[in-house]
Design an enzyme around this catalytic site. Structure first.
Site, PDB file in Angstrom:
ATOM      1  N   SER A  14      34.094  74.838  80.722  1.00 22.63           N
ATOM      2  CA  SER A  14      33.658  73.531  80.214  1.00 22.63           C
ATOM      3  C   SER A  14      34.094  72.382  81.110  1.00 22.63           C
ATOM      4  O   SER A  14      35.154  72.410  81.733  1.00 22.63           O
ATOM      5  CB  SER A  14      34.220  73.307  78.818  1.00 22.63           C
ATOM      6  OG  SER A  14      33.741  74.293  77.964  1.00 22.63           O
ATOM      7  N   THR A  60      30.266  71.139  71.316  1.00 24.11           N
ATOM      8  CA  THR A  60      29.253  71.659  72.234  1.00 24.11           C
ATOM      9  C   THR A  60      28.547  72.873  71.648  1.00 24.11           C
ATOM     10  O   THR A  60      28.735  73.222  70.473  1.00 24.11           O
ATOM     11  CB  THR A  60      29.865  71.930  73.634  1.00 24.11           C
ATOM     12  OG1 THR A  60      28.800  72.209  74.548  1.00 24.11           O
ATOM     13  CG2 THR A  60      30.824  73.105  73.629  1.00 24.11           C
ATOM     14  N   LYS A  64      26.411  71.588  67.440  1.00 23.16           N
ATOM     15  CA  LYS A  64      26.143  70.155  67.262  1.00 23.16           C
ATOM     16  C   LYS A  64      25.362  69.856  65.982  1.00 23.16           C
ATOM     17  O   LYS A  64      25.547  68.801  65.381  1.00 23.16           O
ATOM     18  CB  LYS A  64      25.383  69.600  68.469  1.00 23.16           C
ATOM     19  CG  LYS A  64      26.253  69.550  69.699  1.00 23.16           C
ATOM     20  CD  LYS A  64      25.501  69.034  70.891  1.00 23.16           C
ATOM     21  CE  LYS A  64      26.359  69.179  72.131  1.00 23.16           C
ATOM     22  NZ  LYS A  64      25.728  68.680  73.333  1.00 23.16           N
ATOM     23  N   GLU A  76      24.638  55.959  62.537  1.00 19.43           N
ATOM     24  CA  GLU A  76      23.175  55.918  62.379  1.00 19.43           C
ATOM     25  C   GLU A  76      22.473  56.857  63.374  1.00 19.43           C
ATOM     26  O   GLU A  76      21.577  57.613  63.014  1.00 19.43           O
ATOM     27  CB  GLU A  76      22.710  54.479  62.589  1.00 19.43           C
ATOM     28  CG  GLU A  76      21.394  54.190  61.931  1.00 19.43           C
ATOM     29  CD  GLU A  76      20.972  52.749  62.180  1.00 19.43           C
ATOM     30  OE1 GLU A  76      21.845  51.856  62.170  1.00 19.43           O
ATOM     31  OE2 GLU A  76      19.769  52.535  62.383  1.00 19.43           O
ATOM     32  N   GLY A 130      17.419  73.075  69.754  1.00 22.47           N
ATOM     33  CA  GLY A 130      18.794  73.007  69.269  1.00 22.47           C
ATOM     34  C   GLY A 130      19.294  71.574  69.157  1.00 22.47           C
ATOM     35  O   GLY A 130      18.508  70.624  69.076  1.00 22.47           O
ATOM     36  N   GLY A 131      20.617  71.439  69.161  1.00 22.11           N
ATOM     37  CA  GLY A 131      21.230  70.127  68.987  1.00 22.11           C
ATOM     38  C   GLY A 131      20.842  69.138  70.069  1.00 22.11           C
ATOM     39  O   GLY A 131      20.489  67.986  69.782  1.00 22.11           O
ATOM     40  N   LEU A 207      18.966  69.731  81.258  1.00 15.54           N
ATOM     41  CA  LEU A 207      20.251  69.258  80.728  1.00 15.54           C
ATOM     42  C   LEU A 207      21.429  70.047  81.306  1.00 15.54           C
ATOM     43  O   LEU A 207      22.571  69.609  81.250  1.00 15.54           O
ATOM     44  CB  LEU A 207      20.261  69.360  79.187  1.00 15.54           C
ATOM     45  CG  LEU A 207      19.902  68.068  78.455  1.00 15.54           C
ATOM     46  CD1 LEU A 207      18.576  67.506  78.897  1.00 15.54           C
ATOM     47  CD2 LEU A 207      19.931  68.252  76.948  1.00 15.54           C
TER      48      LEU A 207
HETATM   49  P1  NAP Z   1      21.775  75.026  71.040  1.00 18.27           P
HETATM   50  O1  NAP Z   1      21.958  74.144  69.854  1.00 18.27           O
HETATM   51  O2  NAP Z   1      22.282  76.405  71.007  1.00 18.27           O
HETATM   52  O3  NAP Z   1      20.204  75.037  71.343  1.00 18.27           O
HETATM   53  C1  NAP Z   1      19.614  75.686  72.429  1.00 18.27           C
HETATM   54  C2  NAP Z   1      18.139  75.960  72.092  1.00 18.27           C
HETATM   55  O4  NAP Z   1      17.565  76.616  73.186  1.00 18.27           O
HETATM   56  C3  NAP Z   1      17.982  76.872  70.888  1.00 18.27           C
HETATM   57  O5  NAP Z   1      17.828  76.136  69.704  1.00 18.27           O
HETATM   58  C4  NAP Z   1      16.756  77.708  71.231  1.00 18.27           C
HETATM   59  O6  NAP Z   1      15.555  77.118  70.698  1.00 18.27           O
HETATM   60  C5  NAP Z   1      16.694  77.660  72.743  1.00 18.27           C
HETATM   61  N1  NAP Z   1      17.173  78.912  73.322  1.00 18.27           N
HETATM   62  C6  NAP Z   1      18.392  79.500  73.145  1.00 18.27           C
HETATM   63  N2  NAP Z   1      18.460  80.656  73.837  1.00 18.27           N
HETATM   64  C7  NAP Z   1      17.261  80.800  74.448  1.00 18.27           C
HETATM   65  C8  NAP Z   1      16.692  81.813  75.275  1.00 18.27           C
HETATM   66  N3  NAP Z   1      17.390  82.910  75.623  1.00 18.27           N
HETATM   67  N4  NAP Z   1      15.423  81.642  75.715  1.00 18.27           N
HETATM   68  C9  NAP Z   1      14.700  80.534  75.363  1.00 18.27           C
HETATM   69  N5  NAP Z   1      15.187  79.563  74.567  1.00 18.27           N
HETATM   70  C10 NAP Z   1      16.445  79.699  74.125  1.00 18.27           C
HETATM   71  O7  NAP Z   1      22.401  74.327  72.330  1.00 18.27           O
HETATM   72  P2  NAP Z   1      22.491  72.769  72.676  1.00 18.27           P
HETATM   73  O8  NAP Z   1      23.771  72.216  72.183  1.00 18.27           O
HETATM   74  O9  NAP Z   1      21.219  72.127  72.256  1.00 18.27           O
HETATM   75  O10 NAP Z   1      22.609  72.815  74.278  1.00 18.27           O
HETATM   76  C11 NAP Z   1      21.539  73.319  75.042  1.00 18.27           C
HETATM   77  C12 NAP Z   1      21.796  73.175  76.541  1.00 18.27           C
HETATM   78  O11 NAP Z   1      21.896  71.810  76.912  1.00 18.27           O
HETATM   79  C13 NAP Z   1      23.086  73.834  77.028  1.00 18.27           C
HETATM   80  O12 NAP Z   1      22.846  74.415  78.291  1.00 18.27           O
HETATM   81  C14 NAP Z   1      24.044  72.683  77.164  1.00 18.27           C
HETATM   82  O13 NAP Z   1      25.066  72.916  78.122  1.00 18.27           O
HETATM   83  C15 NAP Z   1      23.101  71.580  77.628  1.00 18.27           C
HETATM   84  N6  NAP Z   1      23.580  70.238  77.309  1.00 18.27           N
HETATM   85  C16 NAP Z   1      23.886  69.390  78.326  1.00 18.27           C
HETATM   86  C17 NAP Z   1      24.295  68.107  78.040  1.00 18.27           C
HETATM   87  C18 NAP Z   1      24.609  67.156  79.154  1.00 18.27           C
HETATM   88  O14 NAP Z   1      25.283  66.156  78.910  1.00 18.27           O
HETATM   89  N7  NAP Z   1      24.114  67.394  80.337  1.00 18.27           N
HETATM   90  C19 NAP Z   1      24.423  67.661  76.720  1.00 18.27           C
HETATM   91  C20 NAP Z   1      24.093  68.543  75.715  1.00 18.27           C
HETATM   92  C21 NAP Z   1      23.680  69.836  76.013  1.00 18.27           C
HETATM   93  P3  NAP Z   1      14.425  78.079  70.022  1.00 18.27           P
HETATM   94  O15 NAP Z   1      15.177  79.039  69.146  1.00 18.27           O
HETATM   95  O16 NAP Z   1      13.578  77.153  69.228  1.00 18.27           O
HETATM   96  O17 NAP Z   1      13.709  78.744  71.132  1.00 18.27           O
END
Ligand code: NAP
Length: 251
Positions: A14, A60, A64, A76, A130-131, A207
Protein backbone atom coordinates in the site's frame (compact mmCIF):
# COMPACT_ATOMS: atom_id res chain seq x y z
CA UNK A 1 -0.06 8.72 21.04
CA UNK A 2 -2.65 9.05 18.29
CA UNK A 3 -3.04 6.15 15.93
CA UNK A 4 -4.06 6.32 12.26
CA UNK A 5 -4.34 3.47 9.82
CA UNK A 6 -5.54 1.79 6.70
CA UNK A 7 -8.20 -0.92 6.44
CA UNK A 8 -8.52 -3.23 3.46
CA UNK A 9 -8.06 -6.88 2.60
CA UNK A 10 -4.52 -7.27 1.22
CA UNK A 11 -2.30 -4.35 2.19
CA UNK A 12 1.27 -5.51 1.62
CA UNK A 13 2.09 -2.96 -1.11
CA UNK A 14 0.00 0.00 0.00
CA UNK A 15 0.92 3.58 -0.71
CA UNK A 16 -0.58 5.05 2.47
CA UNK A 17 1.66 3.70 5.30
CA UNK A 18 4.98 5.11 3.99
CA UNK A 19 3.21 8.29 2.83
CA UNK A 20 1.70 9.10 6.23
CA UNK A 21 4.69 7.91 8.31
CA UNK A 22 6.91 10.27 6.28
CA UNK A 23 4.41 13.09 6.78
CA UNK A 24 4.31 12.55 10.58
CA UNK A 25 8.13 12.52 10.68
CA UNK A 26 8.47 15.68 8.59
CA UNK A 27 5.87 17.56 10.63
CA UNK A 28 7.23 16.28 13.97
CA UNK A 29 3.87 14.73 14.84
CA UNK A 30 3.90 12.05 17.52
CA UNK A 31 1.54 9.61 15.82
CA UNK A 32 1.60 6.09 14.42
CA UNK A 33 0.22 4.71 11.16
CA UNK A 34 -0.65 1.01 10.98
CA UNK A 35 -2.26 -1.32 8.46
CA UNK A 36 -5.27 -3.40 9.51
CA UNK A 37 -6.05 -6.28 7.18
CA UNK A 38 -9.65 -7.38 7.66
CA UNK A 39 -10.87 -10.70 6.24
CA UNK A 40 -14.38 -9.37 6.47
CA UNK A 41 -15.90 -5.95 7.16
CA UNK A 42 -17.80 -7.47 10.10
CA UNK A 43 -14.46 -7.23 12.00
CA UNK A 44 -14.57 -3.43 11.76
CA UNK A 45 -16.44 -2.61 15.05
CA UNK A 46 -13.99 -4.80 16.97
CA UNK A 47 -11.06 -2.84 15.51
CA UNK A 48 -12.59 0.48 16.59
CA UNK A 49 -13.28 -0.87 20.10
CA UNK A 50 -9.83 -2.43 20.49
CA UNK A 51 -7.72 0.64 19.63
CA UNK A 52 -8.99 3.48 21.78
CA UNK A 53 -6.31 5.87 20.46
CA UNK A 54 -7.39 5.34 16.83
CA UNK A 55 -8.24 8.79 15.39
CA UNK A 56 -8.48 8.23 11.67
CA UNK A 57 -8.61 5.57 8.99
CA UNK A 58 -8.15 5.31 5.25
CA UNK A 59 -10.31 2.67 3.59
CA UNK A 60 -9.26 0.71 0.55
CA UNK A 61 -10.30 -2.17 -1.70
CA UNK A 62 -12.78 -3.86 -1.17
CA UNK A 63 -14.45 -2.06 1.76
CA UNK A 64 -15.27 1.49 0.60
CA UNK A 65 -18.92 0.69 0.03
CA UNK A 66 -19.37 -1.86 2.82
CA UNK A 67 -17.90 0.32 5.55
CA UNK A 68 -20.56 2.97 5.15
CA UNK A 69 -23.03 1.08 7.34
CA UNK A 70 -20.75 1.60 10.34
CA UNK A 71 -20.39 5.36 9.82
CA UNK A 72 -22.43 7.61 12.13
CA UNK A 73 -22.06 10.75 10.01
CA UNK A 74 -21.18 10.34 6.33
CA UNK A 75 -20.63 13.77 4.78
CA UNK A 76 -22.67 14.88 1.78
CA UNK A 77 -20.16 13.67 -0.84
CA UNK A 78 -19.55 10.22 0.65
CA UNK A 79 -23.27 9.76 1.22
CA UNK A 80 -24.08 10.70 -2.37
CA UNK A 81 -21.20 8.64 -3.80
CA UNK A 82 -22.14 5.68 -1.58
CA UNK A 83 -18.49 5.11 -0.66
CA UNK A 84 -16.24 6.20 2.21
CA UNK A 85 -12.44 6.20 1.93
CA UNK A 86 -11.58 8.40 4.92
CA UNK A 87 -12.85 8.10 8.49
CA UNK A 88 -12.32 10.49 11.37
CA UNK A 89 -13.06 9.17 14.85
CA UNK A 90 -14.23 11.50 17.61
CA UNK A 91 -13.88 9.97 21.09
CA UNK A 92 -14.54 13.16 23.07
CA UNK A 93 -17.86 11.88 24.45
CA UNK A 94 -16.48 8.51 25.51
CA UNK A 95 -18.32 6.59 22.81
CA UNK A 96 -16.53 6.68 19.41
CA UNK A 97 -18.40 8.70 16.78
CA UNK A 98 -17.38 7.98 13.17
CA UNK A 99 -17.37 10.66 10.47
CA UNK A 100 -17.09 9.47 6.86
CA UNK A 101 -15.63 11.25 3.83
CA UNK A 102 -14.75 10.44 0.26
CA UNK A 103 -11.53 12.08 -0.87
CA UNK A 104 -11.35 9.88 -4.02
CA UNK A 105 -13.97 12.23 -5.45
CA UNK A 106 -11.85 15.36 -5.18
CA UNK A 107 -8.74 13.38 -6.15
CA UNK A 108 -10.34 12.09 -9.34
CA UNK A 109 -11.88 15.43 -10.24
CA UNK A 110 -8.61 17.31 -9.82
CA UNK A 111 -6.70 14.69 -11.82
CA UNK A 112 -9.25 14.36 -14.63
CA UNK A 113 -10.08 17.99 -15.40
CA UNK A 114 -6.60 19.10 -16.54
CA UNK A 115 -6.28 15.89 -18.56
CA UNK A 116 -9.47 16.54 -20.50
CA UNK A 117 -8.66 20.23 -20.89
CA UNK A 118 -10.71 21.69 -23.74
CA UNK A 119 -11.63 18.36 -25.33
CA UNK A 120 -15.29 17.89 -25.98
CA UNK A 121 -15.97 14.62 -24.16
CA UNK A 122 -19.62 13.78 -24.64
CA UNK A 123 -19.81 10.35 -23.01
CA UNK A 124 -17.82 8.00 -20.81
CA UNK A 125 -17.53 4.37 -19.77
CA UNK A 126 -16.67 3.33 -16.23
CA UNK A 127 -15.19 -0.18 -16.11
CA UNK A 128 -16.16 -1.80 -12.78
CA UNK A 129 -18.90 -1.05 -10.29
CA UNK A 130 -17.09 -0.99 -6.93
CA UNK A 131 -16.40 1.80 -4.47
CA UNK A 132 -14.05 3.76 -6.72
CA UNK A 133 -16.51 3.48 -9.61
CA UNK A 134 -19.14 5.29 -7.49
CA UNK A 135 -16.70 8.14 -6.84
CA UNK A 136 -15.86 8.41 -10.53
CA UNK A 137 -19.57 8.46 -11.42
CA UNK A 138 -20.17 11.20 -8.87
CA UNK A 139 -17.53 13.40 -10.53
CA UNK A 140 -18.76 12.72 -14.07
CA UNK A 141 -22.26 13.73 -13.00
CA UNK A 142 -20.89 16.88 -11.43
CA UNK A 143 -19.04 17.90 -14.59
CA UNK A 144 -21.92 16.86 -16.87
CA UNK A 145 -20.37 13.94 -18.72
CA UNK A 146 -22.96 11.17 -19.32
CA UNK A 147 -21.59 7.74 -18.45
CA UNK A 148 -22.41 4.02 -18.45
CA UNK A 149 -21.03 1.40 -16.07
CA UNK A 150 -19.47 -1.78 -17.44
CA UNK A 151 -19.84 -4.83 -15.21
CA UNK A 152 -19.10 -8.55 -15.44
CA UNK A 153 -22.43 -9.30 -13.86
CA UNK A 154 -24.64 -6.55 -15.24
CA UNK A 155 -26.41 -5.93 -11.93
CA UNK A 156 -26.83 -2.33 -12.93
CA UNK A 157 -28.78 -1.42 -16.09
CA UNK A 158 -25.66 -0.72 -18.15
CA UNK A 159 -23.12 -2.69 -20.15
CA UNK A 160 -21.58 -6.11 -19.88
CA UNK A 161 -18.10 -6.51 -21.47
CA UNK A 162 -19.75 -8.42 -24.34
CA UNK A 163 -21.69 -5.24 -25.19
CA UNK A 164 -18.49 -3.30 -25.84
CA UNK A 165 -18.45 -3.48 -29.60
CA UNK A 166 -15.93 -1.62 -31.76
CA UNK A 167 -18.63 0.98 -32.42
CA UNK A 168 -19.36 1.57 -28.73
CA UNK A 169 -15.68 2.00 -27.90
CA UNK A 170 -15.05 4.07 -31.03
CA UNK A 171 -17.73 6.57 -30.00
CA UNK A 172 -16.91 6.75 -26.29
CA UNK A 173 -14.00 9.10 -25.89
CA UNK A 174 -13.47 8.80 -22.14
CA UNK A 175 -12.89 5.35 -20.59
CA UNK A 176 -11.97 4.93 -16.94
CA UNK A 177 -10.74 1.66 -15.47
CA UNK A 178 -11.82 1.21 -11.85
CA UNK A 179 -11.30 -2.57 -11.83
CA UNK A 180 -8.15 -4.07 -10.26
CA UNK A 181 -7.20 -5.69 -13.60
CA UNK A 182 -3.50 -5.13 -14.25
CA UNK A 183 -2.64 -4.09 -10.71
CA UNK A 184 0.61 -5.45 -9.21
CA UNK A 185 1.34 -8.37 -8.96
CA UNK A 186 -1.12 -9.46 -11.70
CA UNK A 187 0.38 -7.07 -14.23
CA UNK A 188 -0.44 -9.26 -17.25
CA UNK A 189 -4.20 -8.71 -16.86
CA UNK A 190 -6.27 -6.03 -18.62
CA UNK A 191 -9.94 -5.23 -19.20
CA UNK A 192 -11.50 -7.00 -22.16
CA UNK A 193 -12.33 -4.19 -24.61
CA UNK A 194 -11.64 -3.82 -28.37
CA UNK A 195 -8.47 -1.73 -28.08
CA UNK A 196 -8.19 -1.44 -31.85
CA UNK A 197 -11.08 1.06 -31.76
CA UNK A 198 -9.18 3.53 -29.59
CA UNK A 199 -7.84 6.62 -31.32
CA UNK A 200 -6.06 9.87 -30.50
CA UNK A 201 -9.50 11.28 -29.71
CA UNK A 202 -9.71 9.03 -26.64
CA UNK A 203 -8.81 9.88 -23.06
CA UNK A 204 -8.04 6.73 -21.08
CA UNK A 205 -7.74 6.88 -17.29
CA UNK A 206 -6.65 4.00 -15.09
CA UNK A 207 -7.13 4.39 -11.32
CA UNK A 208 -4.29 1.89 -10.81
CA UNK A 209 -0.92 3.48 -9.97
CA UNK A 210 1.21 0.34 -9.54
CA UNK A 211 2.57 -0.41 -12.12
CA UNK A 212 2.98 3.11 -13.50
CA UNK A 213 1.72 1.95 -16.87
CA UNK A 214 -0.74 -0.95 -16.85
CA UNK A 215 -1.30 -3.03 -19.97
CA UNK A 216 -4.64 -1.21 -20.31
CA UNK A 217 -2.81 2.12 -20.56
CA UNK A 218 -0.04 0.74 -22.75
CA UNK A 219 -2.50 -0.67 -25.28
CA UNK A 220 -4.39 2.64 -25.31
CA UNK A 221 -1.21 4.68 -25.70
CA UNK A 222 -0.14 2.49 -28.63
CA UNK A 223 -3.40 3.48 -30.35
CA UNK A 224 -2.53 7.16 -29.86
CA UNK A 225 -4.90 7.80 -26.92
CA UNK A 226 -4.11 10.28 -24.15
CA UNK A 227 -3.56 8.26 -20.96
CA UNK A 228 -3.20 8.78 -17.24
CA UNK A 229 -2.56 6.45 -14.32
CA UNK A 230 -4.01 6.96 -10.82
CA UNK A 231 -0.95 8.42 -9.09
CA UNK A 232 -1.99 12.06 -9.11
CA UNK A 233 -5.47 11.10 -7.88
CA UNK A 234 -3.90 9.02 -5.13
CA UNK A 235 -1.66 11.83 -3.90
CA UNK A 236 -4.50 14.35 -3.93
CA UNK A 237 -6.88 12.02 -2.04
CA UNK A 238 -4.22 11.31 0.62
CA UNK A 239 -3.53 15.04 1.12
CA UNK A 240 -7.25 15.67 1.46
CA UNK A 241 -7.56 12.85 4.05
CA UNK A 242 -4.76 14.44 6.02
CA UNK A 243 -6.51 17.85 5.93
CA UNK A 244 -9.69 16.23 7.26
CA UNK A 245 -7.87 14.55 10.18
CA UNK A 246 -6.13 17.84 10.99
CA UNK A 247 -9.41 19.74 10.90
CA UNK A 248 -11.07 17.30 13.29
CA UNK A 249 -8.03 17.12 15.55
CA UNK A 250 -8.19 20.86 16.11
CA UNK A 251 -11.92 20.95 16.86
P1 NAP B 1 -13.79 -2.75 -5.48
O1 NAP B 1 -14.80 -2.05 -4.63
O2 NAP B 1 -13.38 -4.12 -5.14
O3 NAP B 1 -14.35 -2.71 -6.97
C1 NAP B 1 -13.67 -3.18 -8.09
C2 NAP B 1 -14.70 -3.50 -9.19
O4 NAP B 1 -14.00 -3.98 -10.30
C3 NAP B 1 -15.68 -4.57 -8.78
O5 NAP B 1 -16.85 -4.02 -8.23
C4 NAP B 1 -15.94 -5.34 -10.07
O6 NAP B 1 -17.09 -4.83 -10.76
C5 NAP B 1 -14.70 -5.07 -10.90
N1 NAP B 1 -13.81 -6.23 -10.89
C6 NAP B 1 -13.25 -6.85 -9.81
N2 NAP B 1 -12.49 -7.89 -10.21
C7 NAP B 1 -12.59 -7.93 -11.56
C8 NAP B 1 -12.06 -8.81 -12.56
N3 NAP B 1 -11.27 -9.85 -12.23
N4 NAP B 1 -12.38 -8.57 -13.85
C9 NAP B 1 -13.19 -7.52 -14.19
N5 NAP B 1 -13.72 -6.68 -13.28
C10 NAP B 1 -13.42 -6.89 -12.00
O7 NAP B 1 -12.46 -1.87 -5.55
P2 NAP B 1 -12.31 -0.28 -5.53
O8 NAP B 1 -12.12 0.19 -4.14
O9 NAP B 1 -13.41 0.30 -6.34
O10 NAP B 1 -10.89 -0.09 -6.26
C11 NAP B 1 -10.75 -0.47 -7.61
C12 NAP B 1 -9.37 -0.11 -8.16
O11 NAP B 1 -9.17 1.29 -8.15
C13 NAP B 1 -8.20 -0.70 -7.37
O12 NAP B 1 -7.19 -1.09 -8.28
C14 NAP B 1 -7.72 0.45 -6.53
O13 NAP B 1 -6.35 0.36 -6.18
C15 NAP B 1 -7.96 1.62 -7.48
N6 NAP B 1 -8.14 2.89 -6.80
C16 NAP B 1 -7.23 3.88 -7.00
C17 NAP B 1 -7.41 5.11 -6.39
C18 NAP B 1 -6.42 6.21 -6.63
O14 NAP B 1 -6.39 7.16 -5.84
N7 NAP B 1 -5.65 6.15 -7.68
C19 NAP B 1 -8.51 5.35 -5.56
C20 NAP B 1 -9.42 4.33 -5.40
C21 NAP B 1 -9.23 3.10 -6.01
P3 NAP B 1 -18.13 -5.87 -11.45
O15 NAP B 1 -18.36 -6.96 -10.44
O16 NAP B 1 -19.36 -5.07 -11.69
O17 NAP B 1 -17.49 -6.36 -12.69
Amino acid sequence: MHLYGLIGKKLAHSFSPPYFRKKFRELGIDAQYEVFELDDISQFPELIAKHNNLKGLNVTIPYKKEVIRFIDNPDETSGAAGAVNTISIDRSTGKPVLYGFNTDVIGFEKALKPLIGNRNVDQALILGTGGAAQSVAFVLEKINIPYRFVSRTKQQPDFNYHDLTKEVIGHTHLIINTTPLGMFPKVDEFPDIPYESLTKEHVIFDLIYNPTETLFLKKARQQGALTSNGLKMLEIQADEAWKIWQRYASE
